[in-house]
Design an enzyme around this catalytic site. Structure first.
Site, mmCIF file in Angstrom:
data_model
loop_
_atom_site.group_PDB
_atom_site.id
_atom_site.type_symbol
_atom_site.label_atom_id
_atom_site.label_comp_id
_atom_site.label_asym_id
_atom_site.label_seq_id
_atom_site.Cartn_x
_atom_site.Cartn_y
_atom_site.Cartn_z
ATOM 1 N N HIS A 138 -1.105 -3.803 -3.000
ATOM 2 C CA HIS A 138 -2.449 -3.585 -3.536
ATOM 3 C C HIS A 138 -3.500 -4.233 -2.622
ATOM 4 C CE1 HIS A 138 -0.104 -3.645 -7.492
ATOM 5 N NE2 HIS A 138 -0.651 -2.442 -7.494
ATOM 6 N N SER A 142 4.846 -3.428 -8.576
ATOM 7 C CA SER A 142 4.650 -4.334 -9.724
ATOM 8 C C SER A 142 5.938 -4.422 -10.535
ATOM 9 C CB SER A 142 3.525 -3.820 -10.621
ATOM 10 O OG SER A 142 2.350 -3.707 -9.869
HETATM 11 P P1 AMP Z 1 -0.269 0.738 -9.210
HETATM 12 O O1 AMP Z 1 -0.917 -0.539 -9.647
HETATM 13 O O2 AMP Z 1 1.206 0.676 -9.128
HETATM 14 O O3 AMP Z 1 -0.797 1.932 -9.967
HETATM 15 O O4 AMP Z 1 -0.738 0.941 -7.704
HETATM 16 C C1 AMP Z 1 -2.095 0.967 -7.352
HETATM 17 C C2 AMP Z 1 -2.211 1.460 -5.939
HETATM 18 O O5 AMP Z 1 -1.509 0.594 -5.058
HETATM 19 C C3 AMP Z 1 -1.619 2.863 -5.750
HETATM 20 O O6 AMP Z 1 -2.453 3.615 -4.878
HETATM 21 C C4 AMP Z 1 -0.285 2.564 -5.112
HETATM 22 O O7 AMP Z 1 0.206 3.619 -4.321
HETATM 23 C C5 AMP Z 1 -0.631 1.360 -4.257
HETATM 24 N N1 AMP Z 1 0.586 0.614 -3.934
HETATM 25 C C6 AMP Z 1 1.549 0.209 -4.794
HETATM 26 N N2 AMP Z 1 2.556 -0.379 -4.117
HETATM 27 C C7 AMP Z 1 2.231 -0.338 -2.814
HETATM 28 C C8 AMP Z 1 2.871 -0.776 -1.616
HETATM 29 N N3 AMP Z 1 4.050 -1.373 -1.628
HETATM 30 N N4 AMP Z 1 2.235 -0.564 -0.440
HETATM 31 C C9 AMP Z 1 1.020 0.054 -0.408
HETATM 32 N N5 AMP Z 1 0.372 0.491 -1.498
HETATM 33 C C10 AMP Z 1 0.961 0.304 -2.683
#
Ligand code: AMP
Length: 286
Positions: free
Chosen positions: A37, A190
Site C-alpha cells: 500500500h 493484508s
Molecule cells: P487492498 O487494501 O487489499 O484493497 O489493496 C489496496 C491497493 O493496494 C490495491 O490497489 C492493491 O492492488 C494494492 N496492493 C495490495 N497489495 C499489494 C502489493 N503487495 N504490492 C503492491 N500493491 C498492492
C-alpha cells in the site's frame, strides 16, 4: 494530515484544492496497511500535489461473509503509517456514508468477459462490489490520478473498464504499480496477517511456483507449465490451487500457445485454508 468521515466535507476541501490548480493522487485501500500500500502512496506523492488515502472495508465485494468478518482492521496503526508517509488526507467513511440507501448498494455493471474469468468466476459478485465502491469513491474525490497494485491485476482491468465506460467525464488517470513482495517472495497482502506461522512458512511455494514458471515457460507447452505449477504447490503443502491460469494480459482470457499474445500473465489463487485465500500473478512475457 486531515481525517474525514464525511464525504461532503471531503469533496468540499478537494474542490477547493483543485480550483487552485493542484493535482490530487488517490489511493483506495481496505486498511491493514503494508509496504505494498505504502508503495502506491509513495508513487502518488511523487506525481501529485496532494494525496488522499481511503480506508474502507467494502462489504459489497466480499462473497464470503467469514472473510469479511475476519478481515484485519488496524485503523490506528494505519493512520500512524500514513502520517509518517506525509499523506495529506485520509477518508475513513462508515458503511452508511458509502451506501446511504438500497439504490446505492445495488448497481449492476457490465464488464463483458473480463469479470467472467479467474476472480470473477470464483468470487461471484466480487467485481460488481469493487466497481460500486470505486465509482462512489471516484465521484466523491474526483482525483487527477488513482493508484492500484498489479497484485490485483484483474481488479485493475475492471477499474479501467469502469473508468472508460462509466466515468469518462471525471477524466481520471489510472496508474498501475508493481507488486511488493516479502523477502522470501510472498506477495504482500493484508490477509497475510491471518496466516499461522506454519502456513506463512509454506506460503512461499506460491511465488516460487510463479518464478519457476517464468524461468522455464519457453521450454514447455502452456498446459505443461499449468500442470507443473499446480503439482509443485500441492506436493509441498495441503493448499488447494483454486486456479492457475496463463492469460493474455490485454484481456485476461486464457491462451493455449505462447505465440497467441505479446504480453502474457500467469495468475494464481490458492486456498490456504477454508477461509483464507491468497492471490498472486507474474508477467511471463512482455
Ligand atoms: P487492498 O487494501 O487489499 O484493497 O489493496 C489496496 C491497493 O493496494 C490495491 O490497489 C492493491 O492492488 C494494492 N496492493 C495490495 N497489495 C499489494 C502489493 N503487495 N504490492 C503492491 N500493491 C498492492
Amino acid at each position: 494530515m486531515k481525517i474525514y468521515k464525511s464525504s461532503k466535507e471531503l469533496s468540499k476541501d478537494i474542490e477547493l484544492l483543485k480550483s487552485s490548480g493542484k493535482t490530487l493522487g488517490f489511493v483506495p485501500t481496505m486498511g491493514a496497511l503494508h509496504k505494498g500500500h505504502l508503495s502506491l502512496v509513495k508513487q502518488a506523492k511523487q506525481e501529485c500535489d496532494f494525496v488522499l488515502v481511503s480506508i474502507f472495508v467494502n462489504p459489497t465485494q466480499f462473497n464470503n461473509p467469514k472473510d469479511l468478518e475476519k478481515y484485519p482492521r488496524t485503523l490506528d496503526i494505519d493512520l500512524e503509517k500514513l502520517r509518517q508517509a506525509d499523506v495529506e488526507m485520509v477518508f475513513t467513511p462508515d458503511v452508511k456514508e458509502i451506501y446511504p440507501d438500497d439504490k446505492a448498494a445495488k448497481v449492476e455493471f457490465d464488464f463483458g468477459e473480463t469479470d467472467k474469468v479467474m476472480e470473477g468466476k470464483f468470487r461471484p459478485g466480487h467485481f460488481n462490489g469493487v466497481a460500486m465502491v470505486v465509482k462512489r469513491l471516484f465521484e466523491i474525490a474526483k482525483p487527477t490520478k488513482a493508484y492500484f497494485g498489479q497484485k490485483d491485476i484483474q481488479q485493475i482491468a475492471i477499474i479501467n473498464i469502469l473508468n472508460n465506460k462509466y466515468l469518462q467525464d471525471l477524466n481520471i488517470e489510472i496508474v498501475q504499480c508493481p507488486i511488493v513482495r516479502e523477502d522470501d517472495g510472498l506477495a504482500m497482502s493484508s490477509r497475510n496477517k491471518l496466516l499461522t506461522a506454519e502456513q506463512r512458512k509454506k506460503s512461499v511455494v506460491i511465488s516460487q511456483a510463479l518464478f519457476e514458471a517464468k524461468e522455464k515457460y519457453n521450454d514447455y507447452k502452456v498446459s505443461e507449465i499449468e500442470e507443473e505449477v499446480k503439482k509443485s504447490i500441492t506436493s509441498k503443502t495441503n493448499f488447494e490451487v483454486e486456479y492457475f491460469e496463463i492469460v493474455n494480459a490485454e484481456n485476461l482470457q486464457k491462451i493455449n500457445a505462447w505465440n497467441e499474445a505479446d504480453r502474457i500473465l500467469a495468475c494464481i489463487a490458492v486456498n490456504v485454508s477454508d477461509n483464507l485465500r491468497l492471490i498472486d500473478n507474474i508477467f511471463l512475457k512482455g
